[in-house]
Motif scaffolding. Structure first.
Motif: not given
Lengths: 530, 396, 366
Positions: C226-238
């Protein structure tokens, strides 16, 4: 009544050697006993020997031995001498008493003392005399009567000076053990409050009391405390500090693992949570154990004030805990490594202040820190009115002058001052530990910036994780996390929700109070409604 | 435990033995506030840096010599590459250059026309310059912008950054600029900055002296195609672009009221969004652009009572028409004059038709030039201010 | 027994999170995004499934051989010689991965904060500090971790939350843009990372309640995922997929991009510091596994004497790394494959098959 004084512990086996006399039984012959005692108390000008004749039996000689100044002279002359030499005949109706029954009679009817004991050992007699008791020797008997008639002269119970509070009891402990136990007993009127005394220090023979509440204190804790105290074999104990250093779990640490307080209410609260306390005669401080780090962030007042306010105040205290440890280090890291940490305007303003300062930030911070320490030490050592003057002169005049002279930048003074003030928020003994660590972290940060600071912090945290106080992890209940006990770390639960005692401290009988105590208007109260 | 002591001592030794590598005292750095890039006549890179003079920023103290002293210093260096230019500057600036607080990156016009890809690489790779600095393109030379003064702010770089932040024009952070450089479906834009002579104001350079004053101001948008500047949009066109980007909050739109020759109404956008809906119909691409905006009425003239629902409905129609006209004009102008998809039509198409996009990616420019763009705006008026009727002058 | 401490299931879960997450959150997003672009989250979901399978293997072995570590039961399963051989392999792997973790750990502060400082300083400090924790034993390591992980992860999450203003959901579209092959390729690296959960086999015997091992394993894999996905998706969104794949540390660059109200900005130093705490925990876990494993392999009563020598070996191995570019290449390319096939799936699978066939262990044969 006839209670034996003192407890025999391992440490006392060689008391005789230390005190320069051989222990032995008392003789039936009063003269022999007196000779022996006079030899022991040779050149002790404060020990008084008073011989007189028992009114009821002419052949029976009596002798009082006591220490002038320690014994209560009024009681000795009124309740013992007057009673035995003059008043007994009135009470006894003029009956004659044989020499053989004199001791019995004196004990039962002759003395008007609240507490007496008897002993047949020379050593006990000596100890009693030196403790301020008055020993009555009866001719023809190998037993001495110890009258506990100590001088009431002691410092008055006064306001606490080290731990002042706004709300809550103000009284503080004094230097007399019995007064201190009475202060605790006054708060906890239960026979479960146990006060066990023992003597430590081969020469000083200091009385030490172990206090705990039976049934609440952990079963293993009290024997452990007594065992550790029993291991102590030193010549003298003048303060709790002697004992503290001898019973710690980990002596190689900056952090105190035994708490010290001078407030009876704090001790009572600790006892109720399942801790044990150790009182040392001659010290107005009482040790409590096991000791956790969070205790230094809490104050007694936290439990008397409204819980929401207290929770907010504790957040401030935790902030100052972090600040007092890391602020100078973080400042150095920001100013000489990570300029991006500062907003542009602040960076430029600091840069402008520092244009004229000849030293690197590290030196500047160290100058100010050392100056601050000198001022603090001077303020402590000087008589109180002078001490305040010194701190004002130091803080205002030197700080201002240093800035004007271009010796330090204003921002450095602010940082050091905030750190210093922040450390006063914490318990005094924790702030001592933090002072030392702060210097180390400052140096680390000056060498490696934030990375050094973080590495240093990690070492401090790991070190705190290794510490235990009487078997209880020092950082609990934060880590190892005990979720229910987080009710009293940063947030303090209201009293009606403090259902349990701390889990790791009071392993037995953890229930503190009845459930459903939450108050409310008459119709809404849950208790009593069901 | 002795362990702690030993480890701390070891750590300290390790730290001090080798020296303090990354330590830079604050007095040893030259704080760069703004960066300008120009093309030198011989085709090399000219780097101008605006460096703060901390003495001018002394806050609060009575010993401050801030007033009357120039707050910054502009140095210029040149080289084949940016790093070379920066290294050249090391010989001119007696302190170490520190880029972390730079707020604007200004491309000179010629530099921008030649292409900024390599420059973007330099700033993305370098640790200190931030992704959040504003990207602008100067009309003319970038160094001119850095060299002019601001009356309100201490330095022109800060002034430019504040203009971009606070102003109503295009505002592009370096991060967004680089993203659109890398993205095939949208072309980069940047803020356009112009230096103008503005009347007579006391110039902080010569204390007390009065003379014509040069000042930087934002003046629209720079349009890129790939990494090359292809043209400009003026303030009005920029507003059209912002409608399409959904970033027009704060823009003021004034409409003439039909039937009342003197009547006009001014509105400020308080919320706005835009949605591009691509449609692929028989091989031809069409874009439906839906603009939605909410307005507050802020000013009016020659109308009198303005509170009734009918008037509000009417003005909403007027506003929608104005938005459509402005947005349509800018799309046509950018398409015909510059052939650049700065609006992100490509991205929108990609999101909906991913398979077709991969085919058409190569010839997107042609498709985009051919595509039909329909703009459909809706406006809502929410507030009319504290007055219900016009405060007539004669009423007093 | 070499280790006397006992840890709670919560501590074990957090320890396992720290075993995987600290470097994964830095190194995984760029690789996955480079391969699967905006569909990175699908790759990560696949990787989590692989991680859960590895966890299943470890759980099976731990429950079959209660109160025994990997080193102890592999001897029981394969006999003395075979077990020692497997043990030796694992000691190598722990040391190797440990050295990699140390270089990874040094990379961020060195590249991002203090480029002039030589790598070896970070190595020495990292090894010394985590060695101090390892010397304190499993309990101390887990307590340190229990304190640090929630605080660090919380602050990183908070900083990410400040980025919501910059996030555009369109950057995740279109879904399934690159095709199944890219998504599969993208999942290889995170799967290798998540497979590090195999270290649970060194910690599981010291759980206060060993029956909880299944929950510990699954929860930690899911939490890390969950953490890695959140970080990856968060960066993608930015940043969108192009830029995310281009940054060396996209998460770090995302943190750099935070600007709130002109004063909440430039938070990256704070984020890196907070991350260093986590990194130290991760080094600690591998260091601990290597030390405890060697002690059990050698049949020592106490592992404390091995802490210093192991630290020196780790330092030596870390120094062998030639450049950060090659480190990234290896950490993101070859390493996951080699770790996943041999140590995370291969040997545990072999062990549990043999145990089943030979009927070894508590629930043997059933």
């Amino acid at each position: 009544m006839g209670r034996r004084l003192g407890r025999r512990t391992k440490g006392q086996e060689d008391d005789a050697v230390a005190r320069g006399f051989a222990d032995g039984p008392l003789s039936r012959d009063l003269d022999a006993n007196l000779r022996e005692l006079k030899a022991i108390f040779d050149r002790c000008s404060d020990v008084v020997f008073r011989e007189f004749v028992f009114a009821q039996c002419n052949g029976t000689r009596l002798a009082l031995v006591y220490t002038d100044g320690l014994a209560d002279k009024a009681q000795v002359s009124d309740q013992i001498m007057r009673a035995l030499a003059l008043e007994v005949p009135v009470a006894a109706g003029g009956r004659r008493i044989g020499k053989g029954r004199a001791l019995e009679f004196i004990k039962k009817r002759g003395l008007c003392m609240h507490q007496i004991a008897e002993t047949d050992r020379l050593q006990e007699v000596v100890r009693a005399v030196l403790s301020g008791d008055t020993v009555l020797l009866v001719d023809g008997h190998a037993t001495a009567i110890v009258n506990v008639a100590r001088s009431p002269e002691t410092r008055r119970v006064a306001d606490s000076e080290v731990e002042p509070t706004v709300r809550g009891p103000r009284e503080a402990f004094v230097e007399t053990l019995r007064v201190n136990t009475s202060l605790i007993r006054r708060k906890i009127k239960s026979p479960s409050l146990k006060i066990e005394t023992l003597r430590l220090g081969r020469v000083t023979g200091t009385e030490v009391a172990v206090v705990y509440i039976e049934g609440i204190a952990n079963d293993k804790l009290v024997p452990e405390v007594k065992d550790r105290l029993g291991r102590i074999q030193v010549d003298g104990i003048l303060e709790t500090g002697y004992i503290e250093e001898l019973i710690e779990d980990n002596p190689w640490t900056f952090f105190p693992t035994v708490n010290i307080t001078e407030k009876p209410d704090r001790v009572a609260a600790m006892l109720l949570e399942g801790r044990a306390a150790v009182i040392v005669d001659g010290s107005p401080f009482v040790m409590t154990m096991p000791n956790l780090l969070v205790e230094y962030v809490h104050s007694t007042e936290d439990y008397y004030e409204r819980f929401l306010f207290v929770s907010a105040v504790r957040v401030v205290r935790f902030l100052s805990l972090v600040a007092s440890l890391t602020l100078p280090a973080a400042y150095i890291a920001a100013v000489s490594f990570h300029h991006e940490l500062l907003p542009t305007t602040l960076l430029l303003s600091i840069a402008a202040q520092r244009e004229a300062v000849p030293y690197p930030v590290l030196v500047e911070v160290l100058i100010m820190e050392v100056l601050f320490e000198i001022l603090r030490e001077a303020g402590l050592r000087l008589p109180r009115p002078l001490g305040q003057a010194i701190s004002i002169v130091g803080a205002l005049v030197i700080g201002e002058a240093a800035i004007r002279a271009g010796l330090v930048a204003a921002s450095t003074v602010i940082v050091v001052a905030v750190t210093g003030i922040g450390s006063f928020v914490l318990g005094y003994r924790l702030s001592i530990a933090f002072r030392l660590l702060r210097f180390i972290l400052t140096l680390l940060s000056a060498a490696l910036g934030l990375f050094g600071l973080v590495a240093g912090m990690a070492v401090v945290i790991i070190h705190l994780c290794t510490l235990r106080s009487f078997g209880v992890p020092y950082l609990s209940p934060i880590v190892p996390t005990t979720v229910v006990d987080l009710k009293d770390v940063v947030f303090r639960a209201p009293w009606w929700a403090m259902f349990t005692r701390p889990r790791l401290i009071a392993r037995r009988d953890r229930t503190r109070q009845a459930p459903d105590l939450e108050p409310g208007p008459p119709g809404a109260r849950s208790r009593g409604r069901r | 435990m002795r362990g702690v002591a030993i480890i701390l001592i070891l750590a300290l030794l390790a730290a001090f033995c080798g020296g303090c590598w990354s330590r830079r005292e604050i007095t040893e750095i030259a704080i760069v506030l703004g960066m300008g890039l120009d093309l030198t006549p011989d085709g090399r890179v000219g780097l101008s840096l605006q460096i703060a003079r901390p003495g001018a920023f002394y806050g609060g103290g009575d010993t401050a010599g801030g007033e009357g002293r120039v707050a910054c210093w502009v140095v210029r260096g040149e080289g084949e590459t940016l790093e070379e230019a920066a290294a050249y500057l090391a010989g001119k600036v007696p302190r170490e250059l520190y880029w972390g607080h730079s707020v604007v990156l200004i491309f000179g016009e010629e530099m921008a026309r030649r292409g900024v890809g390599a420059v973007a690489d330099f700033f993305g790779r370098k640790r200190e310059p931030r992704e959040t600095m504003w990207v602008t393109v100067a009309e003319g030379r970038a160094s001119d912008v850095l060299e002019c003064h601001s009356v309100l702010e201490k330095t022109s770089a800060q002034a430019a950054a504040f203009l971009v932040t606070m102003g109503l024009g295009t505002a592009v952070r370096f991060r967004e600029f680089v993203e659109s450089l890398a993205d095939e479906g949208v072309e980069p834009i940047a803020t356009r900055v112009t230096v103008r002579e503005v009347g007579v104001t006391p110039c902080p350079g010569e204390a007390g002296a009065v003379g014509p004053h040069r000042q930087a101001e934002t003046s629209g948008t720079a349009v890129f195609r790939g990494d090359k500047l292809v043209g400009w949009l003026d303030q009005a066109e920029t507003r059209g672009l912002l409608w399409l980007k959904g970033r027009a909050v704060g823009q003021v739109l004034t409409v003439r009221v039909p039937g009342k020759p003197e009547g006009w109404l001014s509105f400020r956008a308080r919320r706005q969004r835009a949605e591009i809906v691509p449609r692929l119909e028989g091989g031809s691409v069409r874009f439906d652009v839906n603009l939605v905006a909410e307005f507050d009425m802020v000013e009016q003239g020659g109308i009198g009572d303005f509170a009734g629902p009918d008037q509000i409905r009417g003005s909403e129609r007027l506003l929608a028409g104005a938005m459509e006209a402005e947005a349509g004009a800018v799309v046509e102008r950018v398409r015909s004059a510059y052939g650049s998809d700065i609006f992100g039509f490509g991205d929108a198409f990609h999101r909906k038709y991913k398979r077709e996009w991969h085919e058409m990616k190569g010839r997107w420019d042609e498709e985009f030039a051919r595509a039909e763009v329909r703009i459909n705006a809706r406006a809502f008026v929410r507030e009319t201010g504290l007055l219900t009727i016009r405060a007539e002058t004669g009423r007093e | 027994m070499a280790e006397r401490g006992r840890i709670s299931p919560t501590q074990a879960t957090l320890l396992m999170v720290s075993t995987v997450l600290p470097t994964a959150i830095l190194f995984v997003p760029p690789v996955v995004v480079r391969r699967a672009r905006q569909d990175a989250w699908m790759s990560l979901a696949l990787a989590v499934i692989v991680g859960l399978l590895v966890a299943r293997l470890v759980i099976g072995l731990s429950l079959r051989f209660p109160r025994k570590t990997l080193f102890q039961y592999s001897e029981e399963i394969l006999g003395r010689a075979g077990g020692k051989a497997v043990g030796l392999l694992y000691i190598w792997w722990f040391l190797h991965t440990g050295a990699l973790v140390i270089t990874d750990f040094a990379a961020l502060p060195c590249i991002a904060l203090m480029p002039e400082t030589p790598f070896i300083v970070f190595f020495i400090l990292g090894i010394a500090v985590s060695g101090y924790a390892v010397r304190g034993g499993l309990e101390v390591l887990s307590r340190y971790n229990e304190l640090v992980t929630p605080v660090s992860l919380g602050s990183i999450a908070l900083i990410f939350a400040l980025l919501t203003k910059e996030m555009r959901i369109e950057r995740l579209l279109p879904v399934f843009d690159t095709g199944a092959i890219s998504i599969l390729k993208g999942s290889a690296t995170p799967a290798g990372w998540l497979g590090e959960i195999v270290l649970l086999s060194m910690v599981a015997p010291y759980l206060s309640n060993e029956a909880e091992v299944a929950r510990v394993a699954y929860v930690s894999v899911l939490a890390v995922g969950a953490c890695v996905t959140a970080a990856t998706v968060g960066t993608l969104l930015v940043f969108g997929p192009d830029l995310t794949g281009a940054w060396v540390f996209p998460v770090f660059s995302a943190v750099r991009s935070v600007v709130i109200a002109n004063f909440l900005e430039r938070l990256e130093s704070v984020a890196v510091s907070v991350w260093v705490f986590l990194g130290l925990a991760k080094i600690g876990v591998f260091y601990y596994a290597a030390v405890l494993g060697s002690a059990q392999w050698l049949g020592l009563k106490d592992y404390r004497c091995l802490v210093a020598p192991t630290g020196v070996i780790l330092l030596g191995m870390a120094l062998l790394c030639p450049s950060t570019a090659e480190l990234f290449e290896f950490a993101q390319g070859a390493f996951p494959v080699y770790a996943l096939t041999v140590f995370e799936v291969g040997i545990p699978l072999l062990l549990s098959c043999v145990a089943r066939i030979r009927g070894k262990g508590a629930t043997g044969g059933a």
